[in-house]
Design a protein around this motif. Structure first.
Motif, PDB file in Angstrom:
ATOM      1  N   ARG A  87     -37.149  25.475 -33.726  1.00 50.45           N
ATOM      2  CA  ARG A  87     -36.621  24.601 -34.852  1.00 50.45           C
ATOM      3  C   ARG A  87     -37.299  22.946 -34.583  1.00 50.45           C
ATOM      4  O   ARG A  87     -36.876  22.717 -33.466  1.00 50.45           O
ATOM      5  CB  ARG A  87     -35.254  24.600 -34.836  1.00 50.45           C
ATOM      6  CG  ARG A  87     -34.452  23.590 -35.815  1.00 50.45           C
ATOM      7  CD  ARG A  87     -32.903  23.360 -35.534  1.00 50.45           C
ATOM      8  NE  ARG A  87     -32.284  24.249 -35.294  1.00 50.45           N
ATOM      9  CZ  ARG A  87     -31.041  24.610 -35.260  1.00 50.45           C
ATOM     10  NH1 ARG A  87     -30.415  23.314 -35.179  1.00 50.45           N
ATOM     11  NH2 ARG A  87     -30.322  25.612 -35.087  1.00 50.45           N
ATOM     12  N   VAL A  88     -37.920  22.572 -35.572  1.00 50.90           N
ATOM     13  CA  VAL A  88     -38.620  21.361 -35.379  1.00 50.90           C
ATOM     14  C   VAL A  88     -37.849  20.295 -36.077  1.00 50.90           C
ATOM     15  O   VAL A  88     -37.593  20.460 -37.439  1.00 50.90           O
ATOM     16  CB  VAL A  88     -40.005  21.231 -35.997  1.00 50.90           C
ATOM     17  CG1 VAL A  88     -40.886  20.114 -36.026  1.00 50.90           C
ATOM     18  CG2 VAL A  88     -41.153  22.415 -35.037  1.00 50.90           C
ATOM     19  N   TYR A  89     -37.620  19.142 -35.348  1.00 52.25           N
ATOM     20  CA  TYR A  89     -37.167  18.046 -36.016  1.00 52.25           C
ATOM     21  C   TYR A  89     -38.139  16.830 -35.777  1.00 52.25           C
ATOM     22  O   TYR A  89     -38.962  16.707 -35.076  1.00 52.25           O
ATOM     23  CB  TYR A  89     -35.750  17.298 -35.190  1.00 52.25           C
ATOM     24  CG  TYR A  89     -34.539  18.190 -35.508  1.00 52.25           C
ATOM     25  CD1 TYR A  89     -33.751  17.716 -36.395  1.00 52.25           C
ATOM     26  CD2 TYR A  89     -34.246  19.488 -34.655  1.00 52.25           C
ATOM     27  CE1 TYR A  89     -32.484  18.393 -36.799  1.00 52.25           C
ATOM     28  CE2 TYR A  89     -32.992  20.194 -34.922  1.00 52.25           C
ATOM     29  CZ  TYR A  89     -32.115  19.562 -36.051  1.00 52.25           C
ATOM     30  OH  TYR A  89     -31.017  20.283 -36.107  1.00 52.25           O
ATOM     31  N   PHE A  90     -38.216  16.193 -37.230  1.00 46.20           N
ATOM     32  CA  PHE A  90     -38.975  14.927 -37.429  1.00 46.20           C
ATOM     33  C   PHE A  90     -38.250  13.749 -37.944  1.00 46.20           C
ATOM     34  O   PHE A  90     -37.803  13.876 -39.097  1.00 46.20           O
ATOM     35  CB  PHE A  90     -40.142  15.506 -38.298  1.00 46.20           C
ATOM     36  CG  PHE A  90     -41.288  14.203 -38.166  1.00 46.20           C
ATOM     37  CD1 PHE A  90     -42.153  13.942 -37.267  1.00 46.20           C
ATOM     38  CD2 PHE A  90     -41.607  13.581 -39.480  1.00 46.20           C
ATOM     39  CE1 PHE A  90     -43.099  12.734 -37.514  1.00 46.20           C
ATOM     40  CE2 PHE A  90     -42.324  12.637 -39.681  1.00 46.20           C
ATOM     41  CZ  PHE A  90     -43.121  12.447 -38.732  1.00 46.20           C
ATOM     42  N   MET A  91     -38.337  12.647 -37.041  1.00 52.81           N
ATOM     43  CA  MET A  91     -37.761  11.504 -37.508  1.00 52.81           C
ATOM     44  C   MET A  91     -35.822  11.879 -37.881  1.00 52.81           C
ATOM     45  O   MET A  91     -35.720  11.421 -39.018  1.00 52.81           O
ATOM     46  CB  MET A  91     -38.225  10.684 -38.820  1.00 52.81           C
ATOM     47  CG  MET A  91     -39.700  10.372 -38.449  1.00 52.81           C
ATOM     48  SD  MET A  91     -40.263   9.246 -39.712  1.00 52.81           S
ATOM     49  CE  MET A  91     -41.922   8.801 -39.251  1.00 52.81           C
ATOM     50  N   ILE A 116     -37.186  20.227 -40.320  1.00 56.90           N
ATOM     51  CA  ILE A 116     -38.146  20.766 -40.971  1.00 56.90           C
ATOM     52  C   ILE A 116     -37.955  21.982 -41.247  1.00 56.90           C
ATOM     53  O   ILE A 116     -38.510  22.948 -40.610  1.00 56.90           O
ATOM     54  CB  ILE A 116     -39.500  20.407 -40.472  1.00 56.90           C
ATOM     55  CG1 ILE A 116     -39.516  18.798 -40.085  1.00 56.90           C
ATOM     56  CG2 ILE A 116     -40.708  20.757 -41.608  1.00 56.90           C
ATOM     57  CD1 ILE A 116     -39.480  17.946 -41.198  1.00 56.90           C
ATOM     58  N   LYS A 117     -37.206  22.378 -42.417  1.00 55.80           N
ATOM     59  CA  LYS A 117     -36.741  23.917 -42.665  1.00 55.80           C
ATOM     60  C   LYS A 117     -37.851  24.408 -43.631  1.00 55.80           C
ATOM     61  O   LYS A 117     -38.008  25.698 -43.572  1.00 55.80           O
ATOM     62  CB  LYS A 117     -35.393  23.862 -43.374  1.00 55.80           C
ATOM     63  CG  LYS A 117     -34.244  23.414 -42.482  1.00 55.80           C
ATOM     64  CD  LYS A 117     -32.835  23.624 -43.330  1.00 55.80           C
ATOM     65  CE  LYS A 117     -31.568  23.159 -42.457  1.00 55.80           C
ATOM     66  NZ  LYS A 117     -30.308  23.273 -43.298  1.00 55.80           N
ATOM     67  N   GLY A 158     -39.920  15.107 -44.549  1.00 54.02           N
ATOM     68  CA  GLY A 158     -40.798  16.218 -44.872  1.00 54.02           C
ATOM     69  C   GLY A 158     -41.918  15.730 -45.372  1.00 54.02           C
ATOM     70  O   GLY A 158     -43.190  16.406 -45.002  1.00 54.02           O
ATOM     71  N   LEU A 159     -42.056  14.803 -46.223  1.00 51.43           N
ATOM     72  CA  LEU A 159     -43.436  14.460 -47.019  1.00 51.43           C
ATOM     73  C   LEU A 159     -44.409  13.679 -46.005  1.00 51.43           C
ATOM     74  O   LEU A 159     -45.425  14.093 -45.797  1.00 51.43           O
ATOM     75  CB  LEU A 159     -43.139  13.180 -48.016  1.00 51.43           C
ATOM     76  CG  LEU A 159     -44.226  12.532 -48.377  1.00 51.43           C
ATOM     77  CD1 LEU A 159     -45.305  13.595 -49.389  1.00 51.43           C
ATOM     78  CD2 LEU A 159     -43.938  11.524 -49.475  1.00 51.43           C
TER      79      LEU A 159
END
Length: 288
Positions: A113-117, A121-122, A243-244
């Motif tokens: 499971r990746v988290y960004f800021m 990111i699903k 996500g963008l």
């Protein structure tokens, strides 16, 4: 029953969180460090883990050295990156199931499971990414590649666990872009090797079918195609502003940069009448 291996370089921002997430799970924790200059050693020392330092070549080389030289005698080996951590649910699942895993199962796959800021990111085809991160001692090997290295089970079955491993890098975009700029050089090299065959056989990129299709597309266009595929067709836009940024930088900017380096290397090789390997060594200061 479990030995945990973590590869580090200047991971004071993440290491504490990673180690806390596996507390009392592994009998032995080994950190192989690439001569960090921050508080990585201090944090490792506070947790009483084994801490070794070795010059970094690539992830596969570093992990292979650890597996071959550190006299690991536990039944299972778990590998984590310092910016990763176990969810409480995955911790409990490992702890509950480790003693009852069938003897014919030699590899365990986790969902990443990746988290960004701060955003999970699903979408964009990015979740769940499934990675083999735990294996029986001596029953798996890692691809000896500069990029996209993966663990492979040598025999037996693979079992997929239900809960998630989290990848959440807390560094700034300055650090992220610097790291991916370095990655892009390596990616350009392995893609050029597919055409010119200048790497050793053990370092050559093994293409997956989906990557083969991607690499057949024209330079630069394929980066745009990949971003549109992820952001629109795979609904990456549902991941919001984070996500963008993620899908654009990771799915377009990075891929475009790889293609730009490929273009420049081939251009300079033709202009100076040299091999692409010579240009990589001379202009990109890359040592093979």
């Amino acid at each position: 029953m479990i030995t945990l291996i973590i590869l580090t370089y200047n991971e004071e921002l993440h290491l504490q969180r990673c180690l806390e997430s596996v507390k009392n799970l592994a009998e032995r924790i080994i950190i192989v460090d690439s001569f960090s200059t921050d508080r990585t050693f201090e944090i490792a020392q506070n947790h009483g883990v084994k801490f070794l330092q070795r010059k970094f070549i690539n992830q596969a080389d570093q992990l292979n050295w650890a597996l071959e030289n550190l006299n690991i005698d536990t039944e299972w080996i778990l590998r984590l990156d310092a910016d990763e951590y176990l969810t409480p649910e995955l911790y409990k699942e490992i702890n509950d199931r480790i003693k009852t895993i069938p003897h014919n199962v030699n590899g365990i796959v986790f969902k990443l499971r990746v988290y960004f800021m701060g955003k999970w990111i699903k979408n964009g085809g990015y979740y769940p990414m499934k990675l083999l991160r735990m294996w029986r001692n001596g029953k798996a090997s890692i691809d000896n590649k500069m990029m996209d290295e993966r663990m492979n089970v040598l025999s037996g079955e693979i079992l997929e666990f239900n809960h998630d491993l989290v990848d959440e890098n807390l560094s700034t975009l300055v650090h992220w872009t610097d790291k991916h700029n370095n990655y892009s050089t390596r990616e350009a090299i392995v893609r050029l090797d597919a055409k010119y065959k200048f790497l050793n056989e053990t370092e050559q990129l093994v293409h997956k079918s989906n990557k083969q299709f991607y690499l057949k597309l024209p330079l630069f266009f394929r980066a745009l195609f990949y971003f549109c595929f992820r952001f629109f067709l795979k609904r990456g836009f549902l991941d919001g502003k984070q996500g963008l940024i993620w899908h654009f930088l990771q799915g377009f900017w990075y891929q475009f940069l790889v293609d730009a380096k490929i273009f420049q290397i081939e251009y300079l090789a033709k202009k100076e009448n040299k091999t692409v390997k010579q240009i990589i060594e001379e202009k990109f200061n890359f040592k093979f």
